[in-house]
Design an enzyme around this catalytic site. Structure first.
Site, PDB file in Angstrom:
ATOM      1  N   GLU A 191      15.472 -46.966 -54.295  1.00 34.73           N
ATOM      2  CA  GLU A 191      16.279 -47.856 -55.144  1.00 34.73           C
ATOM      3  C   GLU A 191      17.764 -47.524 -55.037  1.00 34.73           C
ATOM      4  OE1 GLU A 191      15.792 -50.673 -56.970  1.00 34.73           O
ATOM      5  OE2 GLU A 191      13.860 -50.665 -55.974  1.00 34.73           O
ATOM      6  N   HIS A 198      16.841 -51.613 -48.876  1.00 33.76           N
ATOM      7  CA  HIS A 198      15.531 -50.970 -48.693  1.00 33.76           C
ATOM      8  C   HIS A 198      15.167 -50.932 -47.208  1.00 33.76           C
ATOM      9  CE1 HIS A 198      14.261 -50.426 -52.823  1.00 33.76           C
ATOM     10  NE2 HIS A 198      14.394 -51.699 -53.129  1.00 33.76           N
ATOM     11  N   HIS A 232      19.914 -56.622 -51.663  1.00 30.97           N
ATOM     12  CA  HIS A 232      19.102 -55.546 -52.248  1.00 30.97           C
ATOM     13  C   HIS A 232      17.980 -55.133 -51.276  1.00 30.97           C
ATOM     14  CE1 HIS A 232      17.181 -53.431 -55.746  1.00 30.97           C
ATOM     15  NE2 HIS A 232      16.089 -53.662 -55.028  1.00 30.97           N
ATOM     16  N   GLU A 233      17.222 -56.116 -50.827  1.00 30.76           N
ATOM     17  CA  GLU A 233      16.094 -55.799 -49.940  1.00 30.76           C
ATOM     18  C   GLU A 233      16.583 -55.284 -48.590  1.00 30.76           C
ATOM     19  OE1 GLU A 233      13.220 -55.562 -51.328  1.00 30.76           O
ATOM     20  OE2 GLU A 233      13.832 -56.596 -53.161  1.00 30.76           O
TER      21      GLU A 233
END
Ligand code: ZN
Length: 493
Positions: A288, A262, A258-259
């Site tokens: 997101e 980003h 997830h990160e």
């Protein structure tokens, strides 16, 4: 005149980077006892940054410069400055500072209230935060609904009208999917996910996965913190954190993925824009969309795990040798209504967001009062998610956002998933995504996202990027179709 203005902008940028670096350090490496002193320094630097942009000279320059006379690059930065300036300027400096102090205090009180399961302790602070926002909305003005002004801070142009339709469509699609999943869960064993997994090895595997997806350790750092997050100084210094649980193998891996999503966004911002006011991801929801694209569309796909899984098995033979890749993939996609948003699966997650959205909207149109929140929370959780908490720590007190004054933020999480589904459909028209993922090749996918999203930073809005990439406006149907297909795949028809 531009050069004069640019001096202020460069100083502002330098201060902002120093602030971010200190804040990052507090969350990751700083010794516990350093926080009081470092917080004071942070407060001072923040006031300095504020004063660097909000002052009579900058105001004079903003009026004197005609953006039509500027080259394209400078004009883009000028527009962003003028936009931010207008928003900050209408709020009196004293009130702005009082609000910063209020939310700093409120976050401490919230942490204690959550620990003690005592909403009444936090309620007066929340009352004041909501009242302050209402006053600020009064200064800023609004169109159609007061909450629209707050939404605009996170997603430019987003409105209650769009979100009402979006959530209605999402809810109608998800309710039957959850029913199918809950029935199917009798045949879905995920117990091996919660065996004991050496944290050092998990860390090693996560670092490998980040690089596998395109994270560049020459321009990035991975550390650990209680709640994973991403911070960026510029496109040559992007930092993420992850968090590993000994008794959960998927939590740390999926957080890292997830990160990494980003991070790839921030690493992909063009050199022209980096370290300027427009040198970062364009909106919360677009950010997101990238983290969720990597976490859910890629990281929870069977194609992703087919080449990788033997490596994970070799690292944890005792726990996974007898678990086939399909079983592992099903387990990390298990759908189960639960109380805590951050632990929710991909399908029930937007229902948690809906609860928060309805409450925020009600707080600002006056139909919900702060004192009634615990009760309203339980009712809405039961209505949307199908489970209700027996205490406020697992209910209305679970998220940090409101204590920090962040209202209008939550919808970005659900919108991000929906943007991700829509842009996946666009990407699939030109790339053989599944094939690339199954080969462990992310170059073409990253290049596509850089070309259509990352490079622009804030010079285009999420709406503009999405429309240019997909050839149509935001359409939640891609998201509901994506979820339907996922459930059909994981649970069988
Ligand atoms: Zn995120």
């Amino acid at each position: 005149m531009w050069n004069q203005l640019n001096e202020y902008l460069e100083k502002y940028n330098a201060l902002t980077q120093a602030i971010k670096l200190l804040a990052w350090d507090i969350e990751t490496e700083a010794p516990k006892d350093s926080i009081d002193n470092t917080s004071k320094i942070l407060g001072l630097l923040s006031s300095e940054a504020y004063a660097t942009l909000i002052n009579p000279e900058v105001e004079h320059l903003l009026e004197a410069i005609n953006p039509a006379d500027l080259p394209a690059r400078e004009a883009a930065i000028f527009h962003e400055l003028r936009k931010q300036y207008k928003k900050l300027k209408v709020i009196p400096k004293q009130e702005y500072q009082a609000f910063t102090e209020l939310t700093t205090k409120a976050q401490h009180v919230w942490a204690e209230a959550r620990q003690k399961n005592d909403f009444a302790m936090f309620a007066p602070y929340l009352e004041e935060i909501v009242a302050t926002h209402k006053r600020f909305i009064g200064y800023l003005g609004y169109t159609d609904h007061p909450y629209n002004t707050l939404l605009d801070d996170y997603e430019e142009g987003m409105t209650v009208a769009v979100l009402d339709d979006f959530f209605a469509e999402v809810k109608a699609a998800i309710v039957p999917l959850v029913e199918t999943a809950v029935k199917g869960n009798e045949q879905l064993d995920d117990s091996f996910i919660f065996a004991s997994y050496d944290v050092d090895k998990q860390r090693q595997f996560s670092r490998f996965i980040a690089e596998y997806l395109g994270f560049d350790y020459a321009r990035g750092v991975i550390k650990e913190s209680a709640h994973p997050f991403t911070e960026h100084m510029h496109n040559k210094d992007v930092r993420i954190t992850s968090s590993y649980l000994e008794n959960n193998i998927s939590s740390g891996i999926l957080s890292t993925i997830h990160e990494t999503g980003h991070a790839l966004y921030e690493l992909g911002v063009a050199d022209t824009w980096t370290a300027t006011l427009v040198g970062e991801g364009t909106s919360m929801a677009m950010h997101e969309s990238q983290s969720r694209f990597y976490e859910n569309v890629i990281g929870r796909s069977l194609a992703f795990w087919q080449p990788l899984y033997p490596r994970l098995q070799a690292m944890f033979p005792e726990q996974l040798a007898d678990v086939p890749v399909e079983a592992f993939w099903r387990a990390i996609n298990k759908v189960q209504p639960s109380l805590i948003r951050t632990e929710a699966d991909e399908v029930t997650y937007p229902l948690h967001i809906m609860v928060r959205y309805e409450i925020e909207k009600g707080l600002f149109d006056g139909s919900i009062a702060v004192k009634d929140l615990p009760q309203v929370w339980r009712e809405k959780m039961l209505e949307y998610v199908g489970v209700a908490p027996s205490n406020d720590a697992e209910g209305v007190l679970q998220d940090i956002h409101w204590s920090g004054g962040s209202f209008g933020y939550f919808p970005s999480y659900a919108l991000g998933s929906a943007y991700a589904a829509q842009l996946t459909a666009a990407l699939d028209k030109v790339l053989d995504r599944e094939d690339d993922v199954a080969q462990g090749t992310f170059k073409a996918i990253n290049a596509y996202l850089t070309e259509h999203i990352y490079q622009y930073g804030k010079t285009k809005t999420a709406k503009q990027l999405l429309e240019a990439m997909c050839g149509e406006a935001f359409n939640p149907q891609y998201y509901t179709e994506y979820l339907r297909a996922k459930i059909a795949d994981v649970y069988g028809k």
